[in-house]
Design an enzyme around this catalytic site. Structure first.
Site, mmCIF file in Angstrom:
data_model
loop_
_atom_site.group_PDB
_atom_site.id
_atom_site.type_symbol
_atom_site.label_atom_id
_atom_site.label_comp_id
_atom_site.label_asym_id
_atom_site.label_seq_id
_atom_site.Cartn_x
_atom_site.Cartn_y
_atom_site.Cartn_z
ATOM 1 N N GLU A 61 0.811 -1.232 0.000
ATOM 2 C CA GLU A 61 0.000 0.000 0.000
ATOM 3 C C GLU A 61 0.838 1.273 0.000
ATOM 4 O OE1 GLU A 61 -0.589 -2.590 1.929
ATOM 5 O OE2 GLU A 61 -2.636 -3.231 1.471
ATOM 6 N N HIS A 130 -11.480 -4.486 9.615
ATOM 7 C CA HIS A 130 -12.131 -4.313 8.318
ATOM 8 C C HIS A 130 -13.355 -3.409 8.427
ATOM 9 C CE1 HIS A 130 -9.507 -7.034 6.324
ATOM 10 N NE2 HIS A 130 -10.287 -7.260 5.293
#
Lengths: 345, 306
Positions: A61, A130
């Site tokens: 990322e 999440h």
């Protein structure tokens, strides 16, 4: 032509139209080219433009954010997609140390117009890593625009706008909104940063709600209207820059404010709105400002715990009633009980 | 090299005047790496570097007046006083820097990706210190550069120290080029204090990048003479010995090259003295010019954020 499409379709359409209009726009991210295409938001772009402009990346990322910055530095317009905003913690170095500071460091002579699309999860036991909602962290940083579209119309317009400006943009999408339909023109259009939307006009109390919580606020408004309470709902849409004027005007009219966030309370966007109103419209307030945020704990998995974790329209109804000195706790029901998203992921 | 050295020696001389209020990481002793590599580059190539970036900035063609003005916080500085020494950069000549270790590595990759997408034959050069390979972003970037065969030249300036910590306390071996070597990655070690050797290796590597056979990784062995940040010597601080510094000073890239040029009768000793004096004067004049130039205007404090 205006027709009803979903939030996901609107994002997909904006992506394709943005790529049609500007050959420098490209999409990147883990899995943007696979059969799911980030919940079908990148599938059409991939079919249309292929792997050269819809580039699947390694997980990395932080490095991939840097790659987006370096490409933007050279005239490209990358749209970098994270399937969950929780993974963006790994990209914060590049976002904060490079993207946010670039234009300032160069006194305006160089800029890195990247667009980061990132998704907030909720429910179906997605749990602690999440389901986070990290908008306030990025809103804190000078140099980034941050927005949270709350329906298909704004999702399309704000993405197309993001592809026209030089400021790095973070768009927080909400997974629970992906199947929500609303009226969306077929042709390309833009929605401005720094402009709040009055979702519902009312006299008695102002609810400032973000993202998915706009939907909950609408349900709450319906319940409250049965009690004779007339709610005004303001969707800031753009957290940075913030349309303070619209928020303040609304509170000046109603004298009461409930701020509804998708995240925790400490240093939250809800707190920022509360502070702004307290600073600039204190004399118009008829009572304490209330904040509706997540409990100060990570998101749990178990359905029972999850139900206890997330505030919903009932929480908003209660807060509004408290604010107005009315007793309502535990009595509310709403005909639109079913959430728009029912899982599974 | 002589020009860069003279510029930085002026910084050493005047630093105590407190006219340059910016943490300054001098390249003194490491000039051959930037000069050897940047001499191969075209203006359209881009350079990404770290906090110790003066040599790269000047070697890539950075304006000297803009350099001193930036260090002095003046409006005519390369970044109008918003970057200082450690973020010194100039988009016009393609120099971008960051003091965050590894901060510029993926940005170099992004530049290289755009060159590839646009079918331009430019190269992105990424200067990084030995400590930078300890960052996760280095591994991430190497993977992506190899995956896409990007036109990137990684130039690792191994000066043995991360601030004050020796490489043996940070890495299992000091042979960086061996450790990062994979079947896909071309790596090479070179004497970073030998400007001709650096040039030769860089020329070959950059040609490979231009032909679509990148990336390439070079390890340049070098050494900083002065303290990590600031103008002084620091061999009395305990982390390295005076002897170690002096041994490396004997391997000074400028001294080394001077000897070679004189031996080969390319220049005479006197000529070198003239060149040094000329650059010293140029640097001093530029510095004094910076001091006379206007400060960055506080009214512009919040300009160019968005």
């Amino acid at each position: 032509m205006v027709r009803k499409i979903t939030y996901a379709q609107a994002i997909s359409e904006a992506t394709v139209q943005g790529m049609e209009r500007n050959p420098h726009v490209f999409v990147m991210g883990l899995g943007v080219d696979d059969f799911k295409g980030i919940f079908h938001t990148t599938c059409d772009a991939y079919k249309r433009f292929g792997a050269k402009r819809v580039i699947s990346t390694p997980a990395s990322e932080n490095a991939m954010t840097g790659v987006a910055i370096g490409a933007a530095l050279n005239g490209k317009r990358p749209i970098f997609v994270h399937a969950r905003n929780d993974f963006m913690f790994l990209a914060l170095d590049q976002l904060i140390n490079n993207a946010a500071k670039w234009k300032y460091n160069f006194s305006g002579q160089s800029s890195v117009p990247i667009v980061v699309r990132t998704i907030i999860g909720k429910g179906w036991g997605q749990g602690p890593t999440h389901s986070q909602s990290i908008q306030s962290l990025l809103t804190h940083i000078p140099g980034l625009f941050v927005a949270m579209p709350s329906d298909a119309y704004t999702a399309k317009g704000i993405l197309l706008k993001s592809l026209e400006i030089d400021t790095p943009v973070i768009l927080f999408e909400h997974r629970s909104l992906y199947d929500l339909q609303s009226d969306v023109p077929e042709e390309p259009y833009t929605v401005d940063f720094g402009k709040a939307r009055i979702i519902r006009q009312g006299r008695d109390i102002t609810i400032v709600a973000l993202s998915f919580m706009v939907q909950e606020a609408l349900k709450a408004a319906e319940v409250l209207s049965q009690e004779g309470i007339d709610v005004e709902i303001v969707d800031p849409l753009s957290l940075k820059p913030l349309d303070e004027k619209t928020l303040i005007e609304s509170v000046k009219k109603t004298g009461r404010l409930v701020c509804v966030d998708t995240s925790w309370q400490s240093c939250s966007f809800a707190s920022e709105v509360a502070a702004t109103v307290a600073e600039k419209a204190f004399s118009f307030l008829k009572g304490p400002i209330r904040r509706i945020t997540l409990p100060d704990c990570p998101a749990p998995v178990s359905k029972k715990l999850e139900d206890a974790f997330y505030p919903d329209y009932r929480t908003i109804v209660d807060a509004c009633c408290e604010s107005l000195g009315r007793s309502q706790r535990g009595k509310t029901t709403c005909e639109k009980e079913e959430a728009v998203f029912m899982g599974p992921y | 090299m002589v020009r860069i050295r003279q510029v930085e020696e002026i910084i050493v001389d005047v630093y105590a005047q407190k006219t340059m209020r910016t943490p300054t990481h001098l390249s003194i002793g490491q000039e051959a790496v930037a000069v050897g590599v940047c001499s191969v580059l075209k203006r359209s190539d881009q350079v990404f570097a770290s906090h110790r970036c003066h040599a790269a900035y000047l070697a890539k063609g950075g304006n000297l007046d803009a350099f001193f003005a930036e260090l002095c916080g003046r409006v005519v500085g390369s970044n109008q006083g918003r970057a200082g020494s450690a973020h010194l950069s100039d988009a016009k000549i393609g120099v971008f820097t960051s003091p965050i270790l590894g901060g510029m590595i993926p940005v170099a990759l992004g530049a290289a990706l755009s060159f590839q997408m646009d079918k331009k034959r430019h190269v992105a050069v990424c200067f990084l210190g030995d400590a930078t390979i300890e960052e996760g972003v280095f591994a991430e970037s190497l993977n992506f550069a190899l995956l896409k065969k990007l036109p990137v030249l990684f130039v690792c300036e191994n000066n043995l120290y991360s601030t004050h910590t020796h490489i043996k306390d940070r890495q299992p071996s000091s042979e960086i080029f061996q450790r990062v070597k994979t079947p896909e990655l071309k790596t090479q070690q070179v004497d970073g204090n030998d400007v001709e050797a650096v040039y030769a290796v860089a020329e070959k590597s950059i040609e490979l990048c231009r032909k679509g056979q990148g990336p390439v990784f070079l390890e340049c062995l070098t050494y900083r003479f002065r303290e990590h940040v600031g103008p002084l010597y620091d061999y009395d601080k305990g982390y390295r010995t005076k002897k170690e510094v002096e041994d490396w000073q004997k391997k000074c890239p400028i001294l080394k090259y001077k000897k070679k040029l004189m031996k080969e009768r390319v220049v005479e000793h006197e000529e070198l003295g003239v060149i040094e004096a000329r650059y010293k004067k140029e640097a001093l004049v530029s510095y004094e010019k910076a001091l006379k130039s206007p400060w960055s205007d506080p009214k512009t404090l919040t300009d160019w954020v968005y």
